[in-house]
Design a protein around this motif. Sequence first.
Motif, PDB file in Angstrom:
ATOM      1  N   GLY A 104       0.801  -1.228   0.000  1.00 40.69           N
ATOM      2  CA  GLY A 104       0.000   0.000   0.000  1.00 40.69           C
ATOM      3  C   GLY A 104       0.828   1.269   0.000  1.00 40.69           C
ATOM      4  O   GLY A 104       0.292   2.360  -0.180  1.00 40.69           O
ATOM      5  N   GLY A 105       2.149   1.144   0.196  1.00 36.92           N
ATOM      6  CA  GLY A 105       3.021   2.310   0.194  1.00 36.92           C
ATOM      7  C   GLY A 105       3.892   2.364   1.429  1.00 36.92           C
ATOM      8  O   GLY A 105       3.972   1.410   2.203  1.00 36.92           O
ATOM      9  N   THR A 106       4.536   3.495   1.607  1.00 36.33           N
ATOM     10  CA  THR A 106       5.482   3.680   2.707  1.00 36.33           C
ATOM     11  C   THR A 106       5.101   4.908   3.519  1.00 36.33           C
ATOM     12  O   THR A 106       4.743   5.943   2.964  1.00 36.33           O
ATOM     13  N   VAL A 107       5.202   4.753   4.837  1.00 37.20           N
ATOM     14  CA  VAL A 107       5.005   5.862   5.771  1.00 37.20           C
ATOM     15  C   VAL A 107       6.228   5.895   6.680  1.00 37.20           C
ATOM     16  O   VAL A 107       6.592   4.880   7.276  1.00 37.20           O
ATOM     17  N   ILE A 108       6.867   7.054   6.742  1.00 36.05           N
ATOM     18  CA  ILE A 108       8.021   7.230   7.619  1.00 36.05           C
ATOM     19  C   ILE A 108       7.742   8.422   8.524  1.00 36.05           C
ATOM     20  O   ILE A 108       7.393   9.498   8.050  1.00 36.05           O
ATOM     21  N   ARG A 109       7.893   8.205   9.834  1.00 32.57           N
ATOM     22  CA  ARG A 109       7.756   9.282  10.815  1.00 32.57           C
ATOM     23  C   ARG A 109       9.109   9.526  11.476  1.00 32.57           C
ATOM     24  O   ARG A 109       9.737   8.598  11.977  1.00 32.57           O
ATOM     25  N   LEU A 110       9.504  10.787  11.453  1.00 36.16           N
ATOM     26  CA  LEU A 110      10.754  11.220  12.054  1.00 36.16           C
ATOM     27  C   LEU A 110      10.418  11.986  13.325  1.00 36.16           C
ATOM     28  O   LEU A 110       9.626  12.929  13.286  1.00 36.16           O
ATOM     29  N   HIS A 111      11.017  11.603  14.444  1.00 36.70           N
ATOM     30  CA  HIS A 111      10.741  12.232  15.737  1.00 36.70           C
ATOM     31  C   HIS A 111      12.010  12.876  16.282  1.00 36.70           C
ATOM     32  O   HIS A 111      13.062  12.244  16.288  1.00 36.70           O
ATOM     33  N   MET A 112      11.856  14.118  16.767  1.00 37.59           N
ATOM     34  CA  MET A 112      12.943  14.782  17.471  1.00 37.59           C
ATOM     35  C   MET A 112      12.392  15.404  18.736  1.00 37.59           C
ATOM     36  O   MET A 112      11.383  16.120  18.691  1.00 37.59           O
ATOM     37  N   THR A 113      13.065  15.141  19.835  1.00 35.22           N
ATOM     38  CA  THR A 113      12.647  15.659  21.128  1.00 35.22           C
ATOM     39  C   THR A 113      12.942  17.144  21.219  1.00 35.22           C
ATOM     40  O   THR A 113      14.034  17.589  20.861  1.00 35.22           O
ATOM     41  N   VAL A 114      11.965  17.895  21.712  1.00 34.64           N
ATOM     42  CA  VAL A 114      12.137  19.330  21.947  1.00 34.64           C
ATOM     43  C   VAL A 114      12.516  19.507  23.413  1.00 34.64           C
ATOM     44  O   VAL A 114      11.784  19.036  24.283  1.00 34.64           O
ATOM     45  N   PRO A 115      13.658  20.141  23.691  1.00 35.67           N
ATOM     46  CA  PRO A 115      14.072  20.293  25.090  1.00 35.67           C
ATOM     47  C   PRO A 115      13.126  21.212  25.873  1.00 35.67           C
ATOM     48  O   PRO A 115      12.467  22.038  25.330  1.00 35.67           O
TER      49      PRO A 115
END
Length: 115
Positions: A104-115
């Motif tokens: 069905g496709g690709t989903v990429i989630r990028l996470h970065m913590t905010v201090p």
Amino acid sequence: NLSEVRALAEKQARSAGLPEDRVTDFVIAVSEIAGNTVRHARSAGSMEIWRDDGEVVCEIRDAGVIADPLLAGSQPPPADATGGHGLWLVYQVCDRVELHSDQGGTVIRLHMTVP
């Protein structure tokens, strides 16, 4: 347009409160994934960026399929490899990466913590 993608990622990272070095990392990671969509997916992609519970998140979706999503980006590519560096780099600079890819496709989630 990848320059517009980078500009939006930078604006959102700054407004979320990421420190300068993490803004750069976020822009690089978003740009790498968006570039992969342009190069490999052969379909239009979509991107959303939001702030959630102390982090900034970017989700990129496309109709492409990653052959082995469990291993993709988990190891550095061989020195003589002509590809595979971008996704590995994304895993190095982001606090968390979620990757789902199937027919069905690709989903990429990028996470970065905010201090």
